[in-house]
Design an enzyme around this catalytic site. Sequence first.
Site, PDB file in Angstrom:
ATOM      1  N   LYS A   1       0.564  -0.957   0.097  1.00 25.06           N
ATOM      2  CA  LYS A   1      -0.122  -0.214  -0.023  1.00 25.06           C
ATOM      3  C   LYS A   1       0.477   1.458  -0.011  1.00 25.06           C
ATOM      4  O   LYS A   1       2.407   1.237   0.329  1.00 25.06           O
ATOM      5  CB  LYS A   1      -0.933   0.240   1.486  1.00 25.06           C
ATOM      6  CG  LYS A   1      -2.041   0.629   1.031  1.00 25.06           C
ATOM      7  CD  LYS A   1      -3.101  -0.315   0.286  1.00 25.06           C
ATOM      8  CE  LYS A   1      -4.578   0.526   0.311  1.00 25.06           C
ATOM      9  NZ  LYS A   1      -5.741  -0.870  -0.126  1.00 25.06           N
TER      10      LYS A   1
HETATM   11  N1  GLU Z   1      -7.154  -0.246  -3.975  1.00 29.78           N
HETATM   12  C1  GLU Z   1      -8.021  -1.843  -3.599  1.00 29.78           C
HETATM   13  C2  GLU Z   1      -8.285  -1.923  -2.668  1.00 29.78           C
HETATM   14  O1  GLU Z   1      -7.756  -1.586  -1.188  1.00 29.78           O
HETATM   15  C3  GLU Z   1      -7.221  -2.249  -5.475  1.00 29.78           C
HETATM   16  C4  GLU Z   1      -6.038  -3.182  -5.142  1.00 29.78           C
HETATM   17  C5  GLU Z   1      -5.320  -3.409  -6.228  1.00 29.78           C
HETATM   18  O2  GLU Z   1      -5.783  -3.062  -7.118  1.00 29.78           O
HETATM   19  O3  GLU Z   1      -3.802  -3.533  -5.930  1.00 29.78           O
HETATM   20  O4  GLU Z   1      -8.027  -3.439  -2.310  1.00 29.78           O
END
Ligand code: GLU
Length: 424
Positions: free
Chosen positions: A114
């Site tokens: 993240k």
């Molecule tokens: N931000 C989204 C999540 O929390 C998608 C992450 C992604 O597609 O890599 O799952």
Amino acid sequence: MTAIHAIAEPAQDPAYAIAMAQFNAVADRLGLDDGMRALLAMPKRELTTNFPVKMDDGSVRVFTGYRTQHNLARGPAKGGIRYHPQVSLSEVRALAMWMTWKCAVVNIPYGGAKGGVAVDPKALSQGELERLTRRYASEISLIIGPHSDIPAPDVNTNARVMSWILDTYSMNVGFSVPGVVTGKPVELGGSQGREEATGRGVAIVAREAMQLMGKPLQGARVVIQGFGNVGSHAARILHQWGSNIIGVSDSSGGVFNPKGLNPSDMEEFRAAGGRYCDYPGNNCITNAELLELPCDILVPAALENQITERNAPSIQAPLIVEGANGPTTPAADAILKERGITVVPDILANAGGVTVSYFEWVQGLEHYFWSLEEVNDKLERIMTHAFNEVAAFSRRESVTMRDAALMLGVQRVVQAVKLRGIFP
Ligand code: GLU
């Protein structure tokens, strides 16, 4: 002139406490040894960057951003990037850990990551937002890449922001690397159906959970906290499937209409500059009141730490489907369990987004693109399969769906670590 004495490190984010409490409880249940427990409790790698951005008025402001890779045992790191004033290293750590479990629960070949920048993007001009994004992208280029760590949208970021990251990364290496991000525009190699994928996944598991509980989706009263990318699409799709959306909110507040709201009309109304509150028939309520409305399905789709021991006793929904990451604290979970309320946990419920990110990445690597029907078909299959696996595990082991999903996910990661062995 402001004297700078130290880098402000925000207090530990509640999300971190939630993620760690969940992990420790599951590690106990699975009987993980100390080494494995320590390995999975900590992020593998993290980068903090304090970087300057030229503002429109000629001044320079320094922003702080992060990218954390939690675990890479099952594949490249994957996870979104969020822009929010409250972003901190501890929050990003928690979100990266959840990405690891999430990818494992839906069984896609990624580890978790993240990123985030502590900023209120609504206070920036387009130019400032672009310069901030490009500089942040350049800083994290040290660790991101199409085979190492692939960012995507999260809170307050979108396809536009992904395009700038794609371009910045590509400019640095000298050729186009669309696979460095997912959630990019279809015109740049994005996937059909990616934008609505998280919301669609939420709707799919809500439908499955209602079926399991022997209740009709048709006419079910739905309340959704957060009308961003997740909440608005979940609302639209559940409305299409015959549910009655009776309450929605965004960060400015909520509205309640027992007769039901039409999500598309509401979006149009807002796009034209209206406030949800002023929409005919709507009653204005606070975000806190919204969570306690009588309804059949409650979808928290905003931020972490929304359902706590304070409001869990007053939640009236028999089913909670977590569109957000980490909306429920462990103390609230215990109360909800006691009260017989079913929770479809975040790492399962909102996994539709990263699942279609995976499809986007695969299509990009193959340079061969699928139709919307194909994408939605495959998403439907992965989400229902994961839901059934988690539900069966939960029945078999007599644990909540959250514990079942975490146990399944953590177990898969443990297995990958063991198969690979410890280097050297
Ligand atoms: N931000 C989204 C999540 O929390 C998608 C992450 C992604 O597609 O890599 O799952």
